[in-house]
Design a protein around this motif. Structure first.
Motif, PDB file in Angstrom:
ATOM      1  N   THR A  13      63.663  48.334  38.419  1.00 12.85           N
ATOM      2  CA  THR A  13      63.091  48.967  37.335  1.00 12.85           C
ATOM      3  C   THR A  13      63.185  47.567  36.119  1.00 12.85           C
ATOM      4  O   THR A  13      61.893  47.345  35.464  1.00 12.85           O
ATOM      5  N   ALA A  14      64.079  46.904  35.936  1.00 11.31           N
ATOM      6  CA  ALA A  14      64.064  45.541  35.326  1.00 11.31           C
ATOM      7  C   ALA A  14      62.908  44.755  35.785  1.00 11.31           C
ATOM      8  O   ALA A  14      61.890  44.162  34.977  1.00 11.31           O
ATOM      9  N   GLU A  15      62.665  44.503  37.132  1.00 10.08           N
ATOM     10  CA  GLU A  15      61.605  43.429  37.591  1.00 10.08           C
ATOM     11  C   GLU A  15      60.183  44.216  37.327  1.00 10.08           C
ATOM     12  O   GLU A  15      59.101  43.728  37.031  1.00 10.08           O
ATOM     13  N   LEU A  16      60.179  45.579  37.254  1.00  9.55           N
ATOM     14  CA  LEU A  16      58.920  46.209  37.151  1.00  9.55           C
ATOM     15  C   LEU A  16      58.585  46.013  35.971  1.00  9.55           C
ATOM     16  O   LEU A  16      57.334  45.669  35.542  1.00  9.55           O
ATOM     17  N   ALA A  17      59.598  45.937  34.848  1.00 13.49           N
ATOM     18  CA  ALA A  17      59.080  45.593  33.405  1.00 13.49           C
ATOM     19  C   ALA A  17      58.466  44.368  33.313  1.00 13.49           C
ATOM     20  O   ALA A  17      57.372  44.177  32.440  1.00 13.49           O
ATOM     21  N   ASP A  18      58.985  43.407  33.797  1.00 11.36           N
ATOM     22  CA  ASP A  18      58.577  42.100  34.086  1.00 11.36           C
ATOM     23  C   ASP A  18      56.964  41.803  34.555  1.00 11.36           C
ATOM     24  O   ASP A  18      56.361  41.322  34.046  1.00 11.36           O
ATOM     25  N   ARG A  19      56.911  42.828  35.739  1.00  9.00           N
ATOM     26  CA  ARG A  19      55.472  42.714  36.289  1.00  9.00           C
ATOM     27  C   ARG A  19      54.577  43.559  35.552  1.00  9.00           C
ATOM     28  O   ARG A  19      53.271  43.313  35.572  1.00  9.00           O
ATOM     29  N   VAL A  20      54.791  44.575  34.629  1.00  9.28           N
ATOM     30  CA  VAL A  20      54.046  45.237  33.846  1.00  9.28           C
ATOM     31  C   VAL A  20      53.438  44.233  32.818  1.00  9.28           C
ATOM     32  O   VAL A  20      52.305  44.213  32.609  1.00  9.28           O
ATOM     33  N   ASN A  21      54.468  43.315  32.317  1.00  9.79           N
ATOM     34  CA  ASN A  21      53.995  42.507  31.383  1.00  9.79           C
ATOM     35  C   ASN A  21      53.118  41.423  31.988  1.00  9.79           C
ATOM     36  O   ASN A  21      52.077  41.018  31.531  1.00  9.79           O
ATOM     37  N   TRP A  22      53.352  40.768  33.321  1.00  9.44           N
ATOM     38  CA  TRP A  22      52.517  39.853  34.061  1.00  9.44           C
ATOM     39  C   TRP A  22      51.003  40.578  34.192  1.00  9.44           C
ATOM     40  O   TRP A  22      50.260  39.881  34.053  1.00  9.44           O
ATOM     41  N   LEU A  23      50.890  41.778  34.640  1.00  6.29           N
ATOM     42  CA  LEU A  23      49.894  42.475  34.790  1.00  6.29           C
ATOM     43  C   LEU A  23      48.916  42.487  33.577  1.00  6.29           C
ATOM     44  O   LEU A  23      47.686  42.369  33.621  1.00  6.29           O
ATOM     45  N   TYR A  24      49.386  42.747  32.518  1.00  5.10           N
ATOM     46  CA  TYR A  24      48.646  42.981  31.270  1.00  5.10           C
ATOM     47  C   TYR A  24      48.004  41.642  31.100  1.00  5.10           C
ATOM     48  O   TYR A  24      47.052  41.627  30.801  1.00  5.10           O
ATOM     49  N   LEU A  25      48.756  40.544  31.157  1.00  5.04           N
ATOM     50  CA  LEU A  25      48.370  39.085  30.875  1.00  5.04           C
ATOM     51  C   LEU A  25      47.389  38.684  31.910  1.00  5.04           C
ATOM     52  O   LEU A  25      46.442  37.982  31.552  1.00  5.04           O
ATOM     53  N   TYR A  26      47.550  39.284  33.072  1.00  2.45           N
ATOM     54  CA  TYR A  26      46.426  38.853  34.148  1.00  2.45           C
ATOM     55  C   TYR A  26      45.299  39.362  34.180  1.00  2.45           C
ATOM     56  O   TYR A  26      44.039  38.638  33.907  1.00  2.45           O
ATOM     57  N   LEU A  27      45.223  40.684  33.516  1.00  4.79           N
ATOM     58  CA  LEU A  27      43.966  41.356  33.280  1.00  4.79           C
ATOM     59  C   LEU A  27      43.238  40.728  32.155  1.00  4.79           C
ATOM     60  O   LEU A  27      42.044  40.507  32.096  1.00  4.79           O
ATOM     61  N   LYS A  28      44.170  40.525  31.185  1.00  7.75           N
ATOM     62  CA  LYS A  28      43.566  39.726  29.783  1.00  7.75           C
ATOM     63  C   LYS A  28      42.762  38.470  30.244  1.00  7.75           C
ATOM     64  O   LYS A  28      41.721  37.953  29.886  1.00  7.75           O
ATOM     65  N   LYS A  29      43.630  37.753  31.126  1.00  7.85           N
ATOM     66  CA  LYS A  29      43.166  36.276  31.560  1.00  7.85           C
ATOM     67  C   LYS A  29      41.767  36.680  32.349  1.00  7.85           C
ATOM     68  O   LYS A  29      40.952  35.567  32.397  1.00  7.85           O
ATOM     69  N   ARG A  30      41.536  37.566  32.977  1.00  4.07           N
ATOM     70  CA  ARG A  30      40.414  37.707  33.959  1.00  4.07           C
ATOM     71  C   ARG A  30      39.066  38.420  33.226  1.00  4.07           C
ATOM     72  O   ARG A  30      38.246  38.613  33.744  1.00  4.07           O
ATOM     73  N   GLN A  31      39.377  38.621  31.842  1.00  6.34           N
ATOM     74  CA  GLN A  31      38.405  38.861  30.866  1.00  6.34           C
ATOM     75  C   GLN A  31      38.108  40.462  31.065  1.00  6.34           C
ATOM     76  O   GLN A  31      36.881  40.811  30.970  1.00  6.34           O
ATOM     77  N   PHE A  32      39.170  41.166  31.144  1.00  8.54           N
ATOM     78  CA  PHE A  32      38.874  42.406  31.091  1.00  8.54           C
ATOM     79  C   PHE A  32      38.952  43.130  29.458  1.00  8.54           C
ATOM     80  O   PHE A  32      39.733  42.432  28.887  1.00  8.54           O
TER      81      PHE A  32
END
Length: 447
Positions: free
Chosen positions: A93-112
């Protein structure tokens, strides 16, 4: 800590589609073995109808024997992100929170540019936590597939009968059933949490719809579509059997077998497993054939609960066979569909659905069920709680000898058909709650 793996080309292709059409980007969250099976037809339908989506493998289950269905059901090539989350219940659950943040930044970086809407399934810990974490990060609500699962039980734990006739009578009396809030653990909480931060709810049957309405969901946000289990069965039965389960386990060709499959936390206790093993030994001593499929949880329970001697004695009993977890989903369905399957004794929710669709007797090793429709609407399922060795043994003996007079299954379309297509059609036109864009509410620059 393992790092996420991405197919940037596939991600960019879907982001461009979402940006060009000003439609949501659906994040299909795949977490556990049932997700790999059930979400297949939805993913394939979204791919066919041109919806923008990313199939995201979280990693809650990751062993080949748990994830092989993504290959069998022909959609592995559509998975674009592997989050590689690992750990125990709290750790992941703790790791998932980190990956949610990573996914948000990743999509932003990919110009979504638009709204990324998670689609979670069932009652896994990932399904429970991902919508909340994504909501906290973006204010965007999720979509819950298989919403409204709630456990019901006909039993009073303080006054449990110790004979099968009373056990059966209690189940056939609709008035005796009550909701059990904390069974199974933690899945009962996970399914509620999944819906709290969701906006759209796909329910399997009317009982689930009623549960969602009672808990405050708006009818316009609920779509009763059936269960993706029905689609998965249709998909897998179209596939050519490469290696038969009867070649892998030739002993299954001889006679008829009860398949025992136990993995729930509440059943991995000394009292339950020792009682189950004693009951199986007694039944096989009377001539029944039982194959025990050993889950990771059962295997760990045998080691940690000091059951090695009892387990070793059980395997010496004639009529008992033990196998590791079957890697191929196709093997499970091939066996269940064959004349060599006498029935299933399981604590799995998905198997309760699959046996109903296949019209195979299901016996559930629980005090409650989150698929009560398999007992109350049709009578394809019977609860035999692991109360004692004598109750398990006498109940299974009676059921195996008189099954034709106990089971009935008049509604073969209880879980509907073409469920993935129905969901994809709804998602093609779905309009999420209005927002300008995916936005981090904790980003000081936007406050």
């Amino acid at each position: 800590m393992l790092m996420p793996i991405t197919d940037d080309h596939l991600v960019d292709e879907q982001i461009q589609l979402a940006n060009a059409t000003s439609r949501p980007l659906y994040l299909i969250i795949i977490a556990t073995k049932p997700c790999y099976i059930k979400l297949a037809s939805l993913i394939l339908a979204l791919s066919r109808n041109g919806c923008a989506f990313l199939a995201i493998d979280v990693g809650q289950h990751y062993e080949k024997k748990l994830v092989h269905a993504r290959h069998e059901l022909q959609y592995e090539h559509l998975i674009s992100i592997f989050l590689n989350v690992r750990g125990d219940l709290l750790g992941r659950t703790a790791e998932l929170a980190d990956r949610v943040n990573w996914l948000y930044l990743y999509l932003k970086k990919r110009q979504f540019k638009g709204q990324a809407i998670p689609v979670v399934s069932g009652d896994t810990s990932t399904a429970g936590m991902f919508p909340a974490l994504w909501y906290f990060k973006t204010r965007l609500r999720s979509i819950h597939v298989e919403a409204g699962l709630r456990s019901l039980s006909p039993f009073d734990r303080q006054q449990m009968p110790d004979n099968f006739s009373e056990i059966l009578d209690l189940q056939r009396t609709r008035q005796s059933w009550t909701m059990i809030q904390d069974e199974p653990f933690p899945e009962a909480a996970d399914t509620r949490l999944a819906s709290v931060c969701s906006q759209l709810f796909f329910t399997p049957v009317s009982l689930n719809t009623k549960n969602m309405l009672r808990e405050g969901a708006d009818m316009k946000d609920i779509h009763q579509v059936g269960s993706l289990s029905a689609d998965a069965l249709e998909l897998i039965m179209k596939e050519t059997v490469q290696t038969s389960v009867f070649d892998v386990y030739p002993f299954l060709r001889e006679g008829r077998w009860l398949r025992v499959d136990i993995h729930r936390r509440e059943n991995i206790s000394y009292q339950v497993l020792s009682g189950l093993f004693k009951a199986i030994q007694e039944l096989c001593g009377k001539g029944f054939r039982i194959v025990i499929v050993v889950s990771n949880a059962m295997n760990k329970g045998i080691r940690t609960l000091g059951l090695e001697d009892l387990w070793a004695d059980l395997q010496k009993q004639e009529g008992v066979k033990v196998t590791p977890l079957w890697t191929h989903y196709q093997h499970v369905i091939e066996f269940m569909s064959s004349p060599h399957c006498q029935g299933i004794y399981t604590d799995s929710g998905g198997l309760q659905e699959e046996t109903q669709v296949l019209d195979i007797p299901c016996i559930t090793c629980r005090y409650s069920t989150d698929r009560p429709e398999t007992i109350l609407h049709v009578q394809n399922n019977i609860l035999v709680p692991p109360y004692s060795a004598s109750l398990i043994s006498s109940s299974l003996e009676y059921i195996l000898e008189h099954g034709q007079s106990i089971f009935s299954n008049h509604d073969k379309l209880l879980y509907s058909r073409n469920v993935g297509e129905k969901m994809a059609d709804i998602l093609r036109d779905y309009v999420p709650l209005p927002m300008l864009a995916m936005q981090d509410i904790f980003d000081d620059s936007v406050l």
